[in-house]
Scaffold this motif. Sequence first.
Motif, PDB file in Angstrom:
ATOM      1  N   LYS A 411     -11.461  25.382 -38.977  1.00 27.87           N
ATOM      2  CA  LYS A 411     -12.430  24.960 -39.985  1.00 27.87           C
ATOM      3  C   LYS A 411     -13.744  25.722 -39.823  1.00 27.87           C
ATOM      4  O   LYS A 411     -14.322  26.231 -40.796  1.00 27.87           O
ATOM      5  N   ALA A 412     -14.205  25.843 -38.547  1.00 28.55           N
ATOM      6  CA  ALA A 412     -15.441  26.603 -38.305  1.00 28.55           C
ATOM      7  C   ALA A 412     -15.272  28.068 -38.678  1.00 28.55           C
ATOM      8  O   ALA A 412     -16.185  28.695 -39.228  1.00 28.55           O
ATOM      9  N   LYS A 413     -14.082  28.623 -38.393  1.00 26.50           N
ATOM     10  CA  LYS A 413     -13.830  30.027 -38.729  1.00 26.50           C
ATOM     11  C   LYS A 413     -13.823  30.221 -40.240  1.00 26.50           C
ATOM     12  O   LYS A 413     -14.388  31.211 -40.764  1.00 26.50           O
ATOM     13  N   LEU A 414     -13.202  29.288 -40.973  1.00 31.25           N
ATOM     14  CA  LEU A 414     -13.192  29.389 -42.439  1.00 31.25           C
ATOM     15  C   LEU A 414     -14.613  29.270 -42.991  1.00 31.25           C
ATOM     16  O   LEU A 414     -15.001  30.012 -43.917  1.00 31.25           O
ATOM     17  N   GLU A 415     -15.389  28.344 -42.427  1.00 28.67           N
ATOM     18  CA  GLU A 415     -16.775  28.218 -42.881  1.00 28.67           C
ATOM     19  C   GLU A 415     -17.565  29.482 -42.572  1.00 28.67           C
ATOM     20  O   GLU A 415     -18.396  29.925 -43.379  1.00 28.67           O
ATOM     21  N   GLU A 416     -17.298  30.108 -41.427  1.00 28.26           N
ATOM     22  CA  GLU A 416     -17.975  31.362 -41.094  1.00 28.26           C
ATOM     23  C   GLU A 416     -17.613  32.457 -42.095  1.00 28.26           C
ATOM     24  O   GLU A 416     -18.486  33.205 -42.572  1.00 28.26           O
ATOM     25  N   GLN A 417     -16.314  32.553 -42.417  1.00 25.52           N
ATOM     26  CA  GLN A 417     -15.891  33.561 -43.398  1.00 25.52           C
ATOM     27  C   GLN A 417     -16.519  33.285 -44.762  1.00 25.52           C
ATOM     28  O   GLN A 417     -16.973  34.208 -45.460  1.00 25.52           O
ATOM     29  N   ALA A 424     -22.731  38.114 -48.392  1.00 30.50           N
ATOM     30  CA  ALA A 424     -22.516  39.396 -49.073  1.00 30.50           C
ATOM     31  C   ALA A 424     -22.840  39.285 -50.561  1.00 30.50           C
ATOM     32  O   ALA A 424     -23.475  40.177 -51.149  1.00 30.50           O
ATOM     33  N   ALA A 425     -22.416  38.153 -51.175  1.00 30.87           N
ATOM     34  CA  ALA A 425     -22.714  37.963 -52.594  1.00 30.87           C
ATOM     35  C   ALA A 425     -24.223  37.871 -52.832  1.00 30.87           C
ATOM     36  O   ALA A 425     -24.763  38.459 -53.789  1.00 30.87           O
ATOM     37  N   LEU A 426     -24.921  37.123 -51.928  1.00 32.05           N
ATOM     38  CA  LEU A 426     -26.370  37.011 -52.077  1.00 32.05           C
ATOM     39  C   LEU A 426     -27.057  38.358 -51.837  1.00 32.05           C
ATOM     40  O   LEU A 426     -28.067  38.677 -52.491  1.00 32.05           O
ATOM     41  N   SER A 427     -26.499  39.155 -50.929  1.00 33.08           N
ATOM     42  CA  SER A 427     -27.064  40.497 -50.711  1.00 33.08           C
ATOM     43  C   SER A 427     -26.907  41.350 -51.954  1.00 33.08           C
ATOM     44  O   SER A 427     -27.845  42.070 -52.368  1.00 33.08           O
ATOM     45  N   ARG A 428     -25.725  41.272 -52.599  1.00 27.78           N
ATOM     46  CA  ARG A 428     -25.508  42.037 -53.837  1.00 27.78           C
ATOM     47  C   ARG A 428     -26.446  41.546 -54.940  1.00 27.78           C
ATOM     48  O   ARG A 428     -27.049  42.342 -55.676  1.00 27.78           O
ATOM     49  N   ARG A 429     -26.596  40.212 -55.001  1.00 25.40           N
ATOM     50  CA  ARG A 429     -27.487  39.681 -56.031  1.00 25.40           C
ATOM     51  C   ARG A 429     -28.932  40.103 -55.769  1.00 25.40           C
ATOM     52  O   ARG A 429     -29.663  40.470 -56.702  1.00 25.40           O
ATOM     53  N   ASN A 430     -29.342  40.066 -54.475  1.00 22.72           N
ATOM     54  CA  ASN A 430     -30.695  40.515 -54.150  1.00 22.72           C
ATOM     55  C   ASN A 430     -30.905  41.978 -54.527  1.00 22.72           C
ATOM     56  O   ASN A 430     -31.961  42.372 -55.033  1.00 22.72           O
TER      57      ASN A 430
END
Length: 495
Positions: A411-417, A424-430
């Motif tokens: 669960k922690a690994k999925l949340e990390e991914q 990455a999406a926020l970086s692209r949006r920025n």
Amino acid sequence: MAGKRRSRAAAPVAAEDRVLVLQSRALAEEEAAKRKGELLTRFLKHKLAEERQSSARSLHKLQAQWRAVLREAKAAELRRDVLILSRAFARVMDRKDSVIESMAADLEEAEEQHSRALRSHSLNVDRLLQLQRCRLACLEDGYRAQLQALRAAFEEERRTIVEQHERESCYLQDVALGTEQNQAKNDLDIMLKFQSSRDDIKTESLQEKQYTRLQLGAKLDELWKQVRRALQGYAEATERQRVVFEALKQKDEKSSREMEVQMKKLQKLQDSIAAVRSRLVALLQESEEQNRRMREEKEKVLGQLQELRTEMNQMGADAHDSLLRLTLQSGAALKALVQVTEKAQRILRLAEMCRRMETEEEKVLPFYPSSLDKEEEEDAQQVLQETPVEPLAWALQDCVGLERFWQRFNKAKLEEQALEQQRAALSRRNRRLRDLLRQYLAGISITQEVLSEPNPLFAVKQKSCILRVLPHAGDDCAVHPKTRLQPIHGSTSSA
């Protein structure tokens, strides 16, 4: 002339009066200004005191209201914390109850194992005690038999020695009696010979005395007188020596008697020494025989001792080698345990850090429910219950107890991914927003390059020339609809 003098005299008086009037006015104004300033000061002081009192009352009211607000907020927060803690406490109590139940089951099993081990130990101890009693009984019987044999041998030897002593005593008594009889017979013969010789000598001396008395009568008287005189002088001269001679004579007689007694004792001692020597020779022979047997036994015992020493040295070398191996293995085990301890401490520190970073929902519900339906769960359980064939499946059988851990880890690994994808999406949006901002700044600036290119702020039919930012279909983590950039609507005129 007189009128002029009066007018000249009156002029200074009027001037002085005016000066006095002006001075009095100035003093009055100064007094009025001072009274006015004092009144104003008292008024301002009174006003300042009232303002201070009102500000203190307002501040007190504000603090009371702020405390009430904070109290309500804190009460609500404490209620939420109490609710969360109660749920967490209930969950922890459930876990501890399950742990206590499992520990109680383990304790019962351990007690049962302990009772079985105790029973087996008691049986083994009883067997050992029975064997020891049998061994002690055998040893006691052997000891008693040896004791009886030794007693019998001792009694036989004692009886033999007593009989030999009695025989020797009788022999010595007979020898002493014979010696005494021989000595008495010899004394009697000697006494008879002495008396006969004494009688002969006495008769001869009487005859010679009669003859000499007849021949030497006259001479004897004269010589007797001379002898008497000489004897008297000699007696007087040797009185002390005579006393000493008498004492020495008595002492000699006493010493002769003691010598006779000592000679008898010496003879007896010589006889006893001869008997003891004969016994000593026999005992020496027996002791030599015993020493020979003892030397043989000593050589055998020394051989056995040498063999035992060789075995002990070999066992010591084996024990030293085993101790060295045990030391090396224990050192390696200690290093491995230190590594395992460090790893466990690191895991505990990470678990503590993860526990601090858990959300309220994760504290209440640490394990998310399974997304499988009932049939899929039954299929999964059936697969898990099957006997594994591959080595990896066998290895995974040892990690069945870590299912909950792997569940939270996944669960922690999925949340990390998911967070990485969202980042990455926020970086692209920025990056897109920076591009839009750069286009906007380029549109509001007036340069030759901007004028030669289409203005991004120019709108035709309520559509802007700025590129619309939309999420790509291939994005793993979609942006919230409220955060998407909408096209810029405006008038048909330029900005």
